[in-house]
Design a protein around this motif. Structure first.
Motif, mmCIF file in Angstrom:
data_model
loop_
_atom_site.group_PDB
_atom_site.id
_atom_site.type_symbol
_atom_site.label_atom_id
_atom_site.label_comp_id
_atom_site.label_asym_id
_atom_site.label_seq_id
_atom_site.Cartn_x
_atom_site.Cartn_y
_atom_site.Cartn_z
ATOM 1 N N LEU A 66 80.165 112.600 -38.902
ATOM 2 C CA LEU A 66 80.666 113.869 -39.422
ATOM 3 C C LEU A 66 80.161 115.045 -38.594
ATOM 4 C CD1 LEU A 66 82.264 115.349 -41.595
ATOM 5 C CD2 LEU A 66 80.204 115.343 -43.030
ATOM 6 N N VAL A 67 78.871 115.053 -38.287
ATOM 7 C CA VAL A 67 78.280 116.130 -37.481
ATOM 8 C C VAL A 67 78.909 116.153 -36.087
ATOM 9 C CG1 VAL A 67 76.164 116.934 -36.361
ATOM 10 C CG2 VAL A 67 76.097 116.172 -38.742
ATOM 11 N N TYR A 87 81.081 119.389 -34.797
ATOM 12 C CA TYR A 87 80.435 120.256 -33.810
ATOM 13 C C TYR A 87 80.671 119.871 -32.352
ATOM 14 C CZ TYR A 87 77.971 122.158 -37.809
ATOM 15 O OH TYR A 87 77.663 122.746 -39.020
ATOM 16 N N LEU A 88 81.070 118.619 -32.094
ATOM 17 C CA LEU A 88 81.209 118.198 -30.697
ATOM 18 C C LEU A 88 82.651 117.980 -30.261
ATOM 19 C CD1 LEU A 88 78.245 115.643 -30.455
ATOM 20 C CD2 LEU A 88 78.250 118.064 -29.866
ATOM 21 N N SER A 89 83.538 117.702 -31.206
ATOM 22 C CA SER A 89 84.922 117.397 -30.824
ATOM 23 C C SER A 89 85.735 118.674 -30.648
ATOM 24 C CB SER A 89 85.574 116.495 -31.864
ATOM 25 O OG SER A 89 85.650 117.138 -33.103
ATOM 26 N N GLN A 131 93.135 117.344 -41.366
ATOM 27 C CA GLN A 131 93.561 115.948 -41.459
ATOM 28 C C GLN A 131 93.107 115.162 -40.230
ATOM 29 O OE1 GLN A 131 97.368 114.725 -42.842
ATOM 30 N NE2 GLN A 131 97.736 116.602 -43.990
ATOM 31 N N HIS A 132 93.143 115.807 -39.080
ATOM 32 C CA HIS A 132 92.692 115.164 -37.844
ATOM 33 C C HIS A 132 91.211 114.777 -37.942
ATOM 34 C CE1 HIS A 132 92.697 114.446 -33.461
ATOM 35 N NE2 HIS A 132 91.447 114.870 -33.529
ATOM 36 N N GLU A 133 90.393 115.714 -38.380
ATOM 37 C CA GLU A 133 88.955 115.461 -38.504
ATOM 38 C C GLU A 133 88.676 114.377 -39.540
ATOM 39 O OE1 GLU A 133 87.158 119.912 -37.434
ATOM 40 O OE2 GLU A 133 87.763 119.421 -39.492
#
Length: 301
Positions: free
Chosen positions: A294-295, A299-301, A157-159
């Motif tokens: 989205l990427v 991948y970074l967060s 949900q966070h993402e």
């Protein structure tokens, strides 16, 4: 009257925001909107009141955490989208003001950004209508597409809240999609999106300089202050808990009606005026910001 009957159904709370939008699209193209001249003003006021109401279901500390995380994503996405939009507009030979309005609507907050930027660049009715048409078409798609993609990719949900706040244009569709995904997604998406909406001010100032029209008034989204006040009350005033659930419920119903009215304003005549090139610019920009965000989130967060 069919139109009034469908509004009553939206008010009943038995249908979801995406279905309300779909009903609006159907009635716009089959029966017509009897109050079309009032539609834009009604959706603007209703959306702002609904967003303030949602603030009574949110916590300031959680909102600050979400806003802080979304800050860098916001800066990077806004300026990369505006830059890419400029070059796509030049490449497709799209009229300069139309292209800039589409870019601003994609980069910041959809129709609200277009409404704020249009008087700054003194765009005519057709230029503004084309830009709004592009944004509203893509918003309608996003409301159905994003939750499906989120579940398919198993986003938390966070993402998802962070993604749709960055990649969906209008606040109405952001809140509608996030609400369908879950309560945590709704809180993150609403907070990040409203923080993003404040970027209307610096972008409008830069726009007035680029278009050499520095005397234009800039519309400031004051309702965001009321949203923050509602969060403060919900967090620090214990008595608010007595009425907060009812206010949030009314706000969600208001959002459902808002999306119905937005759909009801998208008749075939408006869709035809958009044109292929502006729509393609909107799709390319939307694809860029959606995929890049989205990427980055995964991948970074």
């Amino acid at each position: 009257m069919v139109f009034i009957f469908l509004i009553l159904i939206c008010l009943s709370g038995f249908i979801s925001p995406p279905i309300a939008l779909l009903l609006g699209l159907v009635v716009a193209n089959l029966a017509g909107h009897p109050f079309l001249h009032l539609n834009h003003k009604a959706t603007t006021i209703l959306l702002q009141v609904s967003v303030v109401g949602l603030g009574f279901g949110m916590n300031v500390n959680s909102a600050l955490s979400a806003g802080k995380e979304g800050f860098l994503f916001t800066i990077a996405s806004i300026f990369s989208t505006l830059t890419l939009g400029y070059f796509i507009g030049k490449w497709f030979s799209i009229e300069k003001k139309t292209s800039h309005l589409i870019s601003c609507g994609t980069a910041i907050c959809g129709g609200s950004a277009i409404a704020a930027i249009a008087p700054v660049i003194k765009s005519d009715e057709k230029q503004t209508s084309v830009a709004l048409g592009v944004i509203f078409i893509l918003n309608s798609v996003a409301l159905f597409l994003f939750p499906a993609v989120g579940h398919w990719l198993h986003l938390t949900q966070h993402e998802f809240g962070l993604w749709c706040a960055i990649a969906i244009h209008d606040t109405s569709s952001v809140v509608g999609a996030a609400n369908k995904y879950g309560s945590e997604a709704l809180q993150i998406a609403t907070t990040v999106k409203l923080a993003r909406a404040l970027w209307i001010i610096p972008v409008a100032l830069i726009t007035s300089y680029l278009f050499k029209n520095q005397k234009s008034k800039i519309k400031i989204p004051y309702f965001i202050g009321l949203f923050i006040l509602a969060m403060l009350c919900n967090t620090f005033v214990p008595q608010t808990a007595l009425v907060a659930p009812y206010l949030v419920s009314i706000a969600k119903t208001g959002l459902t009606v808002t999306l119905f009215l937005i759909g009801a304003g998208l008749n075939w005549k408006i869709l035809k005026t958009v044109g292929v090139k502006p729509l393609l610019q909107g799709v390319l920009l939307w694809g860029f910001i959606a995929i890049a965000a989205l990427v980055s989130i995964i991948y970074l967060s």
